[in-house]
Design a protein around this motif. Structure first.
Motif, PDB file in Angstrom:
ATOM      1  N   LYS A  78     -24.175  29.834  45.307  1.00  0.00           N
ATOM      2  CA  LYS A  78     -24.378  29.002  44.109  1.00  0.00           C
ATOM      3  C   LYS A  78     -25.863  28.772  43.858  1.00  0.00           C
ATOM      4  CE  LYS A  78     -20.019  26.446  44.092  1.00  0.00           C
ATOM      5  NZ  LYS A  78     -19.431  25.090  44.105  1.00  0.00           N
ATOM      6  N   ASN A  79     -26.603  28.521  44.932  1.00  0.00           N
ATOM      7  CA  ASN A  79     -28.048  28.330  44.782  1.00  0.00           C
ATOM      8  C   ASN A  79     -28.739  29.579  44.277  1.00  0.00           C
ATOM      9  OD1 ASN A  79     -28.551  25.653  45.470  1.00  0.00           O
ATOM     10  ND2 ASN A  79     -28.243  26.095  47.633  1.00  0.00           N
ATOM     11  N   ALA A 154     -19.656  29.956  27.976  1.00  0.00           N
ATOM     12  CA  ALA A 154     -19.188  30.234  29.336  1.00  0.00           C
ATOM     13  C   ALA A 154     -20.294  29.932  30.336  1.00  0.00           C
ATOM     14  CB  ALA A 154     -18.740  31.685  29.450  1.00  0.00           C
ATOM     15  N   LYS A 155     -21.485  30.316  29.978  1.00  0.00           N
ATOM     16  CA  LYS A 155     -22.616  30.122  30.879  1.00  0.00           C
ATOM     17  C   LYS A 155     -22.850  28.637  31.153  1.00  0.00           C
ATOM     18  CE  LYS A 155     -27.556  30.930  31.074  1.00  0.00           C
ATOM     19  NZ  LYS A 155     -28.679  31.689  30.537  1.00  0.00           N
ATOM     20  N   ILE A 156     -22.865  27.838  30.097  1.00  0.00           N
ATOM     21  CA  ILE A 156     -23.103  26.404  30.258  1.00  0.00           C
ATOM     22  C   ILE A 156     -21.954  25.749  31.026  1.00  0.00           C
ATOM     23  CG2 ILE A 156     -23.386  24.212  28.996  1.00  0.00           C
ATOM     24  CD1 ILE A 156     -24.933  25.804  26.882  1.00  0.00           C
ATOM     25  N   PHE A 157     -20.736  26.178  30.699  1.00  0.00           N
ATOM     26  CA  PHE A 157     -19.562  25.646  31.401  1.00  0.00           C
ATOM     27  C   PHE A 157     -19.661  25.943  32.902  1.00  0.00           C
ATOM     28  CE2 PHE A 157     -15.307  26.073  33.193  1.00  0.00           C
ATOM     29  CZ  PHE A 157     -14.736  24.869  32.828  1.00  0.00           C
ATOM     30  N   PHE A 162     -19.036  25.225  37.949  1.00  0.00           N
ATOM     31  CA  PHE A 162     -19.047  26.068  39.152  1.00  0.00           C
ATOM     32  C   PHE A 162     -20.252  25.750  40.028  1.00  0.00           C
ATOM     33  CE2 PHE A 162     -16.491  30.011  37.530  1.00  0.00           C
ATOM     34  CZ  PHE A 162     -15.455  29.178  37.197  1.00  0.00           C
ATOM     35  N   ILE A 163     -21.430  25.732  39.394  1.00  0.00           N
ATOM     36  CA  ILE A 163     -22.641  25.494  40.165  1.00  0.00           C
ATOM     37  C   ILE A 163     -22.846  23.989  40.339  1.00  0.00           C
ATOM     38  CG2 ILE A 163     -25.119  26.075  40.302  1.00  0.00           C
ATOM     39  CD1 ILE A 163     -23.519  28.539  40.157  1.00  0.00           C
TER      40      ILE A 163
ATOM     41  N   ARG B  46      -7.990  18.202  35.309  1.00  0.00           N
ATOM     42  CA  ARG B  46      -7.396  19.309  36.040  1.00  0.00           C
ATOM     43  C   ARG B  46      -8.265  20.553  35.966  1.00  0.00           C
ATOM     44  NH1 ARG B  46      -0.900  19.246  35.031  1.00  0.00           N
ATOM     45  NH2 ARG B  46      -0.484  17.301  36.106  1.00  0.00           N
ATOM     46  N   MET B  47      -8.886  20.754  34.796  1.00  0.00           N
ATOM     47  CA  MET B  47      -9.746  21.928  34.658  1.00  0.00           C
ATOM     48  C   MET B  47     -10.963  21.827  35.564  1.00  0.00           C
ATOM     49  SD  MET B  47      -9.271  22.847  30.641  1.00  0.00           S
ATOM     50  CE  MET B  47     -10.974  23.214  30.508  1.00  0.00           C
ATOM     51  N   ARG B  48     -11.428  20.603  35.745  1.00  0.00           N
ATOM     52  CA  ARG B  48     -12.557  20.431  36.675  1.00  0.00           C
ATOM     53  C   ARG B  48     -12.110  20.787  38.091  1.00  0.00           C
ATOM     54  NH1 ARG B  48     -16.978  15.985  36.211  1.00  0.00           N
ATOM     55  NH2 ARG B  48     -17.804  17.736  35.020  1.00  0.00           N
TER      56      ARG B  48
END
Lengths: 211, 68
Positions: A78-79, A154-157, A162-163, B46-48
């Motif tokens: 992630k880093n 998608a990138k911002i999400f 994720f990160i 839930r999505m989180r």
């Protein structure tokens, strides 16, 4: 073929993981999928994964469980992805999304003129998501939905979820206003939610599968 | 008065920033009578979890089918 390490003593277990080619290959493959999704660049993704893997495996000896090693490896990954995004950000101009008020007509497929859910778009109760998460088919649907999002959303999400960067961090990275990031996250979530609902949490069924 | 479009925006925003008292009150009232937005709000959480679980589950042992 390749043997999987049995439950030896914990000392022996350390070596087993690194010699377990199958485990390492699978781990690398998972890391690559995760990274490509975020960088949309296979060559760059391979570099990033390679770097993360080399860094992580130096300390692999301190992990006696595969699950713990994997968590560690992904934390490093992630880093590395955050670094890669940061470097690339200077090369790609990020579009400043228009603000909320500017497009009242947005999502007109979901909301009517009064901003109320249209019948077919009305969110339904989802089946057990925990169960879905153990299902590989679900994750394929999830990835497909992610790929359907406009690239910037998608990138911002992914930076956020994720990160796990905070909104101010994303603002700084992308030189966007806080409102722009909130709007983008909102748009991404609305579309992703809709896609998951339509393709997985199908009406009347809790575990419908796409194949 | 909050409509669904604005309520969903707040339901997304509250994952990223604390809502103001006023926003919170309007949202709570809207959710009282809107099941669609209640579902939407649950889906946001839930999505989180799903996204966070992507590393632990999604990237985990996939089925033996597929190419290799």
């Amino acid at each position: 073929m390749l043997t999987t390490g049995a439950n030896n003593s914990s000392d022996a277990a350390q070596g087993v993981m690194l010699n377990d080619h199958q485990f390492l290959l699978e781990l690398r493959e998972k890391m690559l999928r995760f990274t490509i999704l975020q960088l949309s660049d296979r060559v760059l993704a391979e570099d990033v994964v390679q770097e993360a893997l080399v860094g992580a495996l130096k300390n692999a000896g301190s992990f006696s469980a595969k699950a713990a090693l994997k968590t560690w490896v992904f934390a490093i990954l992630k880093n590395k992805i955050a670094d890669a995004l940061r470097q690339r950000q200077r090369l790609i101009a990020v579009e400043q999304p228009t603000d909320d008020e500017a497009d009242e007509g947005e999502f007109s497929d979901l909301f009517n003129g009064f901003g109320v859910w249209r019948g077919p778009a009305h969110p339904i109760a989802w089946g057990s998501p925990e169960k879905s998460m153990e299902d590989a088919h679900f994750w394929r649907t999830f990835e497909a939905c992610m790929e359907h999002l406009p690239a910037q959303l998608a990138k911002i999400f992914m930076m956020r979820e994720f990160i796990e960067l905070t909104t101010p961090e994303i603002c700084a990275e992308l030189a966007l206003s806080e409102t722009s990031v909130h709007v983008s996250l909102y748009r991404a979530r609305v579309r992703l939610r809709e896609c998951l609902e339509n393709n997985w949490f199908e009406r009347g069924k809790s575990c419908a599968k796409l194949s | 008065m909050l409509n669904c479009r604005k309520a969903t925006r707040l339901l997304s925003d509250r994952l990223d920033r604390p809502l103001t008292l006023k926003e919170n009150v309007h949202l709570k009232i809207h959710l009282l009578w809107c099941s669609g937005c209640r579902n939407f709000g649950g889906h946001m959480h839930r999505m989180r979890n799903i996204s966070r679980g992507f590393v632990d589950f999604g990237a985990d042992d996939t089925t033996p089918d597929g190419g290799e």
